[in-house]
Design an enzyme around this catalytic site. Structure first.
Site, PDB file in Angstrom:
ATOM      1  N   ARG A 189      88.038  53.665 -55.790  1.00  0.00           N
ATOM      2  CA  ARG A 189      86.895  52.824 -56.136  1.00  0.00           C
ATOM      3  C   ARG A 189      85.717  53.196 -55.247  1.00  0.00           C
ATOM      4  NH1 ARG A 189      91.406  49.306 -55.608  1.00  0.00           N
ATOM      5  NH2 ARG A 189      92.024  48.286 -57.570  1.00  0.00           N
ATOM      6  N   LYS A 213      91.347  46.400 -52.884  1.00  0.00           N
ATOM      7  CA  LYS A 213      91.165  44.984 -53.141  1.00  0.00           C
ATOM      8  C   LYS A 213      92.261  44.176 -52.451  1.00  0.00           C
ATOM      9  CE  LYS A 213      88.753  45.213 -57.577  1.00  0.00           C
ATOM     10  NZ  LYS A 213      88.776  44.821 -59.007  1.00  0.00           N
ATOM     11  N   HIS A 279      82.719  54.516 -61.425  1.00  0.00           N
ATOM     12  CA  HIS A 279      83.959  54.031 -62.023  1.00  0.00           C
ATOM     13  C   HIS A 279      84.487  54.964 -63.111  1.00  0.00           C
ATOM     14  CE1 HIS A 279      86.644  50.602 -61.960  1.00  0.00           C
ATOM     15  NE2 HIS A 279      86.800  50.747 -63.263  1.00  0.00           N
ATOM     16  N   ARG A 282      87.147  57.289 -61.950  1.00  0.00           N
ATOM     17  CA  ARG A 282      88.449  56.623 -61.823  1.00  0.00           C
ATOM     18  C   ARG A 282      89.167  56.593 -63.176  1.00  0.00           C
ATOM     19  NH1 ARG A 282      90.956  53.137 -58.279  1.00  0.00           N
ATOM     20  NH2 ARG A 282      91.822  51.181 -59.072  1.00  0.00           N
ATOM     21  N   HIS A 305      96.643  49.377 -58.452  1.00  0.00           N
ATOM     22  CA  HIS A 305      96.646  48.221 -59.345  1.00  0.00           C
ATOM     23  C   HIS A 305      97.859  47.336 -59.066  1.00  0.00           C
ATOM     24  CE1 HIS A 305      94.100  50.589 -62.469  1.00  0.00           C
ATOM     25  NE2 HIS A 305      93.341  49.922 -61.628  1.00  0.00           N
ATOM     26  N   TYR A 314      92.899  51.342 -68.224  1.00  0.00           N
ATOM     27  CA  TYR A 314      92.056  52.443 -67.758  1.00  0.00           C
ATOM     28  C   TYR A 314      92.347  53.729 -68.512  1.00  0.00           C
ATOM     29  CZ  TYR A 314      90.167  50.116 -63.615  1.00  0.00           C
ATOM     30  OH  TYR A 314      89.492  49.282 -62.769  1.00  0.00           O
TER      31      TYR A 314
END
Length: 331
Positions: A189, A213, A279, A282, A305, A314
């Site tokens: 990211r 995250k 993005h 990715r 994830h 994705y």
């Protein structure tokens, strides 16, 4: 009025009784109060006992912060929940499914937003009310019966090999070339990219640890070309900043997300490549990895994830391979 009185009593007793006891209290109140006419005193309304809506929202946000949610996520939760609370004068314990269903419908009409955005609002409210139920602030989450909103899944674009090569050739600085290579080979990211420091890079094993995250660390890997271009970029710097990527002008501050996005947009305009943004690198990596046979579980781990469904969103299978497989197995 009996119902309002019963709800106020139950709301006040929630922190003190378990679920079985609350059910017994509810039955008793319904039975007893149905035999009486209840009227508030003149000028006195039935008040809600216990924490206020704002206090409950803040308690939820504190719990999410403790779980490791980022400041941006906390801000998004706060805005979404506060907007819902501002639309009603009800205490959270009195909000019903029909109230939330009506709110979501009106919100969609007013904002003219997509189904994806509306489902994001539903998901956040679901998390909030589920937490209230788990913490015994409400009897049952009123949003539980509102199902996931169906959305149209569009096939999002990825970079072609030619576009990636054009960006590498068109990069005017060693820094920009290193950014393109690192994003393309790791799929990290952009928020993870700008947090990296020089000493986070392990050139010997061609890997680095990124902070994703929820403050979760994971290892990502880069190729030999990225290693060469990263080294060239770092060897050409004469500043003392620990940041991996810094601004070109003194005092060479750490590059921010907006700086990376701006530079990539500018690079896309210069080369005539539509919609160049971090993005997309990715999504490109995920699509190509799955297309070439990489197990989805490994792609999930590579991208960081928590749920495999996110990884599948994705990755878009190459249509050419679908056509070839059809001819091989069916035609």
């Amino acid at each position: 009025m009996q119902n309002q009185a019963a709800e106020a009593i139950q709301q006040a007793m929630l922190p003190h009784l378990d679920n079985a006891q609350m059910r017994q209290l509810s039955f008793a109140l319904d039975f007893v109060l149905s035999q009486y006419d209840i009227h508030p005193k003149d000028g006195v309304a039935i008040v809600d006992l216990g924490p206020s809506n704002d206090e409950l929202m803040q308690a939820f946000l504190s719990a999410k912060q403790l779980e490791g949610c980022s400041s941006n996520t906390i801000r998004y939760y706060r805005t979404t929940i506060a907007r819902m609370l501002s639309s009603t004068s009800k205490n959270l314990g009195r909000i019903r499914t029909e109230d939330l269903r009506s709110y979501l419908c009106n919100y969609e009409l007013r904002s003219q937003c997509s189904k994806v955005s509306i489902d994001n609002v539903r998901r956040i409210l679901s998390s909030f009310f589920s937490w209230l139920e788990a913490e015994d602030y409400i009897l049952k989450s009123p949003i539980r019966r509102i199902r996931k909103i169906k959305t149209t899944r569009t096939v999002k674009e990825i970079y072609s090999d030619e576009a990636l090569e054009r960006m590498r050739d068109g990069a005017k600085t060693a820094r920009d070339l290193a950014i393109v290579d690192l994003l393309a080979s790791t799929g990290m990211r952009v928020g993870e990219l700008v947090k990296l420091n020089r000493n986070d890079i392990d050139f010997e094993h061609r890997e680095c640890v990124v902070l994703g995250k929820g403050n979760k660390e994971r290892i990502v890997y880069f190729d030999a070309r990225t290693k060469i271009h990263l080294k060239e970029y770092l060897d050409g710097r004469n500043d003392q900043s620990p940041a991996l990527f810094v601004s070109l002008a003194a005092p060479h501050n750490r590059l921010l997300i907006s700086g990376v996005e701006s530079r990539l947009r500018e690079l896309g305009r210069e080369l005539g490549i539509d919609r160049v943004h971090p993005h997309k690198f990715r999504r490109t990596l995920a699509t190509k990895a799955i297309d070439k046979g990489m197990p989805i579980e490994q792609v999930q781990r590579l991208l960081g994830h928590a749920k495999i469904d996110t990884t599948l969103m994705y990755a878009m299978v190459n249509q050419g391979n679908v056509r070839a497989s059809h001819r091989r197995y069916i035609a």
